[in-house]
Design an enzyme around this catalytic site. Structure first.
Site, PDB file in Angstrom:
ATOM      1  N   GLU A 257       0.841  -1.210   0.000  1.00 35.25           N
ATOM      2  CA  GLU A 257       0.000   0.000   0.000  1.00 35.25           C
ATOM      3  C   GLU A 257       0.872   1.256   0.000  1.00 35.25           C
ATOM      4  O   GLU A 257       0.525   2.267  -0.613  1.00 35.25           O
ATOM      5  CB  GLU A 257      -0.931   0.002   1.221  1.00 35.25           C
ATOM      6  CG  GLU A 257      -2.039  -1.040   1.146  1.00 35.25           C
ATOM      7  CD  GLU A 257      -2.970  -0.822  -0.036  1.00 35.25           C
ATOM      8  OE1 GLU A 257      -3.539   0.263  -0.174  1.00 35.25           O
ATOM      9  OE2 GLU A 257      -3.120  -1.764  -0.847  1.00 35.25           O
ATOM     10  N   TRP A 260       1.933   1.724  -3.521  1.00 31.07           N
ATOM     11  CA  TRP A 260       0.842   2.337  -4.314  1.00 31.07           C
ATOM     12  C   TRP A 260       0.897   3.856  -4.176  1.00 31.07           C
ATOM     13  O   TRP A 260       0.710   4.606  -5.143  1.00 31.07           O
ATOM     14  CB  TRP A 260      -0.526   1.845  -3.821  1.00 31.07           C
ATOM     15  CG  TRP A 260      -1.111   0.710  -4.596  1.00 31.07           C
ATOM     16  CD1 TRP A 260      -1.253  -0.578  -4.174  1.00 31.07           C
ATOM     17  CD2 TRP A 260      -1.671   0.745  -5.927  1.00 31.07           C
ATOM     18  NE1 TRP A 260      -1.850  -1.335  -5.158  1.00 31.07           N
ATOM     19  CE2 TRP A 260      -2.122  -0.567  -6.236  1.00 31.07           C
ATOM     20  CE3 TRP A 260      -1.827   1.745  -6.882  1.00 31.07           C
ATOM     21  CZ2 TRP A 260      -2.719  -0.886  -7.455  1.00 31.07           C
ATOM     22  CZ3 TRP A 260      -2.422   1.431  -8.105  1.00 31.07           C
ATOM     23  CH2 TRP A 260      -2.861   0.128  -8.375  1.00 31.07           C
ATOM     24  N   TRP A 288     -21.242  11.805 -19.519  1.00 29.20           N
ATOM     25  CA  TRP A 288     -21.678  11.778 -18.117  1.00 29.20           C
ATOM     26  C   TRP A 288     -23.055  12.416 -17.995  1.00 29.20           C
ATOM     27  O   TRP A 288     -23.352  13.406 -18.676  1.00 29.20           O
ATOM     28  CB  TRP A 288     -20.678  12.543 -17.240  1.00 29.20           C
ATOM     29  CG  TRP A 288     -19.270  12.028 -17.276  1.00 29.20           C
ATOM     30  CD1 TRP A 288     -18.204  12.611 -17.890  1.00 29.20           C
ATOM     31  CD2 TRP A 288     -18.775  10.826 -16.670  1.00 29.20           C
ATOM     32  NE1 TRP A 288     -17.060  11.847 -17.711  1.00 29.20           N
ATOM     33  CE2 TRP A 288     -17.385  10.747 -16.962  1.00 29.20           C
ATOM     34  CE3 TRP A 288     -19.359   9.804 -15.914  1.00 29.20           C
ATOM     35  CZ2 TRP A 288     -16.570   9.702 -16.519  1.00 29.20           C
ATOM     36  CZ3 TRP A 288     -18.557   8.760 -15.470  1.00 29.20           C
ATOM     37  CH2 TRP A 288     -17.183   8.704 -15.769  1.00 29.20           C
ATOM     38  N   ASN A 323     -11.095   2.696   3.338  1.00 33.65           N
ATOM     39  CA  ASN A 323     -10.657   2.588   1.946  1.00 33.65           C
ATOM     40  C   ASN A 323     -11.554   1.700   1.082  1.00 33.65           C
ATOM     41  O   ASN A 323     -11.849   2.019  -0.065  1.00 33.65           O
ATOM     42  CB  ASN A 323      -9.210   2.095   1.875  1.00 33.65           C
ATOM     43  CG  ASN A 323      -8.632   2.308   0.486  1.00 33.65           C
ATOM     44  OD1 ASN A 323      -8.685   3.413  -0.046  1.00 33.65           O
ATOM     45  ND2 ASN A 323      -8.139   1.255  -0.138  1.00 33.65           N
ATOM     46  N   TRP A 341     -16.071  11.634 -12.654  1.00 31.09           N
ATOM     47  CA  TRP A 341     -15.183  11.376 -11.510  1.00 31.09           C
ATOM     48  C   TRP A 341     -14.621  12.663 -10.918  1.00 31.09           C
ATOM     49  O   TRP A 341     -14.341  12.748  -9.728  1.00 31.09           O
ATOM     50  CB  TRP A 341     -14.034  10.430 -11.907  1.00 31.09           C
ATOM     51  CG  TRP A 341     -13.087  10.955 -12.951  1.00 31.09           C
ATOM     52  CD1 TRP A 341     -13.143  10.742 -14.290  1.00 31.09           C
ATOM     53  CD2 TRP A 341     -11.932  11.784 -12.740  1.00 31.09           C
ATOM     54  NE1 TRP A 341     -12.109  11.379 -14.942  1.00 31.09           N
ATOM     55  CE2 TRP A 341     -11.334  12.026 -14.013  1.00 31.09           C
ATOM     56  CE3 TRP A 341     -11.329  12.348 -11.615  1.00 31.09           C
ATOM     57  CZ2 TRP A 341     -10.194  12.804 -14.185  1.00 31.09           C
ATOM     58  CZ3 TRP A 341     -10.181  13.132 -11.774  1.00 31.09           C
ATOM     59  CH2 TRP A 341      -9.626  13.352 -13.046  1.00 31.09           C
ATOM     60  N   TRP A 364      -9.528   7.977  -7.916  1.00 29.94           N
ATOM     61  CA  TRP A 364     -10.797   8.266  -8.615  1.00 29.94           C
ATOM     62  C   TRP A 364     -10.730   7.817 -10.075  1.00 29.94           C
ATOM     63  O   TRP A 364     -11.676   7.229 -10.593  1.00 29.94           O
ATOM     64  CB  TRP A 364     -11.150   9.756  -8.515  1.00 29.94           C
ATOM     65  CG  TRP A 364     -11.979  10.034  -7.297  1.00 29.94           C
ATOM     66  CD1 TRP A 364     -11.543  10.474  -6.083  1.00 29.94           C
ATOM     67  CD2 TRP A 364     -13.391   9.839  -7.168  1.00 29.94           C
ATOM     68  NE1 TRP A 364     -12.596  10.560  -5.204  1.00 29.94           N
ATOM     69  CE2 TRP A 364     -13.740  10.189  -5.839  1.00 29.94           C
ATOM     70  CE3 TRP A 364     -14.398   9.407  -8.029  1.00 29.94           C
ATOM     71  CZ2 TRP A 364     -15.062  10.121  -5.366  1.00 29.94           C
ATOM     72  CZ3 TRP A 364     -15.705   9.347  -7.561  1.00 29.94           C
ATOM     73  CH2 TRP A 364     -16.025   9.695  -6.243  1.00 29.94           C
TER      74      TRP A 364
END
Length: 433
Positions: A257, A260, A288, A323, A341, A364
């Site tokens: 993590e 990341w 959208w 998360n 987004w 996102w």
């Protein structure tokens, strides 16, 4: 002739131990003034009770208390950084300014301007890597191109890692090199803010938490995560300490993590345009729906989907969201409601205590399918089956949506099956055009 000073400028490193830039400043041979600037460029966009400003102020107070034990104090200013440095060079005889790298587009532009101004005045501007283990071009493909897929990036990251990369520096041994200056503190009121009722939770990087992280991190009803993210965001803990803890565990999930985090930071560094643009331009054709009433229902946790609503209410009340639930709520906004987004990213940016531009945009876009190494667009979370997997006993939902079984709870804003089919059709159409 006035004494020459070195300034150390705190930004995303609100600590005075194991701080690389500060360590070099304290070794500069000049007495060090520790500085923090409440940047009005950032402050003017925030509400007066912003919880992050309260947290920063609390951490600065802690730093100041430690400095006072060494006969020094923290200089806190408010204004635009370049203007603040103009005032400082009129007050002090400055030899150099030391700070740590910041990688966000606004920060890199700010630092460029400050550096140019200081150098015009014969003051060196020295910056160091502190908030990451690897930065910029340090982990790239063999041909020099940046990685845009996490797994090969993480493999190269781990293969490149040596003890030198996460070795801490001992600033405490040099604290006597702080300037014996006393500066008046700035209160929250002085900078136009009020104390927030929302508080940042303390972090845990205990051996047990890290060892169990893989088994506990997906269940929002239990305390199975480290709560590290705001502390890493504001640098109240060093990344080197966290990585060392992760490496000490047989289970690498926690460490991955942290990788990341660096992956998204280097993506933002190499592709700053992704703050507002889809990483994959083939998704630019998605139409959208951007229904404002539905967006409002999502923001307020009133979609009729209990796990989505629980997450949004947790965010609104505490500045935090688990998360796993972040993924579910974000997927719901983009895929079920077909809302851009960027709307969700902007809302999270206002509310999250751990808001970090690289992570927020990266995650996102990952959920929306528009980002690098993203979830495929046809992966659409079913918010009901997510409850069965991750909150089967409804403990998390009961905490944040106590009325979920009552008549007062809203009906589902959209049927899952219908929303899924509509999403697949809209994405496919957008990509094909």
């Amino acid at each position: 002739m006035k004494n020459k000073y070195t300034i150390f400028w705190h930004r995303r490193d609100l600590r005075i131990e194991d701080n690389i830039g500060l360590y070099h400043a304290l070794n500069s041979g000049k007495k060090v003034i520790s500085l923090f600037i409440f940047d009005t460029e950032i402050l003017e966009k925030l509400p007066e009770n912003d919880a992050r400003v309260t947290f920063i102020h609390q951490e600065l107070t802690k730093i100041n208390s430690t400095l006072q034990e060494y006969g020094s104090s923290l200089l806190v200013k408010q204004g635009k950084p370049k203007k603040v440095f103009k005032e400082l060079i009129d007050t002090f005889n400055l030899a150099a300014v030391y700070t740590n790298h910041d990688y966000e587009p606004y920060a890199t532009q700010r630092d460029k301007e400050v550096k140019a101004f200081l150098e015009e005045n014969n003051i060196k501007f020295n910056t160091f890597k502190d908030q990451v283990i690897f930065e910029k071009d340090e982990i790239v493909k063999n041909d020099g191109d940046p990685y845009v897929v996490y797994t090969p990036y993480s493999k190269k990251w781990l293969a490149t890692l040596s003890k030198e990369n996460y070795k801490s520096v001992n600033c405490a041994a040099l604290y006597d090199n702080f300037a014996k200056e006393s500066f008046p503190p700035l209160t929250l009121k002085d900078i136009g803010f009020k104390e927030s009722q929302i508080k940042v939770a303390p972090y845990s990087i205990s051996e047990d938490m890290i060892d169990e992280y893989e088994n506990t991190r997906n269940y929002p009803a239990i305390e199975g995560t480290s709560k590290l993210s705001p502390h890493l965001r504001f640098g109240t803990i060093s990344i080197r300490k966290c990585v060392k803890k992760g490496l000490d565990s047989d289970n690498q999930t926690f460490l991955k993590e942290l990788i990341w985090r660096e992956f998204f930071m280097q993506i933002l560094w190499h592709y700053p345009e992704t703050v507002t643009n889809n990483f994959k331009s083939k998704y630019d054709g998605i139409k959208w729906r951007n229904n404002e009433e539905e967006f409002k229902a999502w923001c307020n946790g009133k979609t009729g989907y209990p796990i989505v609503d629980a997450g949004m209410r947790e965010l609104n009340e505490s500045g935090y969201m688990h998360n796993r639930v972040r993924m579910i709520t974000a997927s719901f906004l983009c895929k079920h409601l077909l809302i851009d987004w960027r709307w969700g990213e902007s809302y999270f940016a206002k509310k999250l205590l751990d808001f970090d531009l690289a992570q927020n945009v990266g995650n996102w876009q990952w959920v929306a399918g528009t980002g690098c190494d993203a979830a495929p667009y046809f992966r659409i979370f079913n918010p009901t089956s997510q409850i069965k997997k991750y909150d089967e006993s409804y403990k998390y939902i009961e905490k944040w949506v106590p009325e979920y079984q009552k008549d007062s709870y809203p009906n589902k804003i959209v049927a899952h099956k219908f929303a899924r089919e509509r999403c697949l059709e809209t994405y496919k159409e957008g990509i094909d055009n």
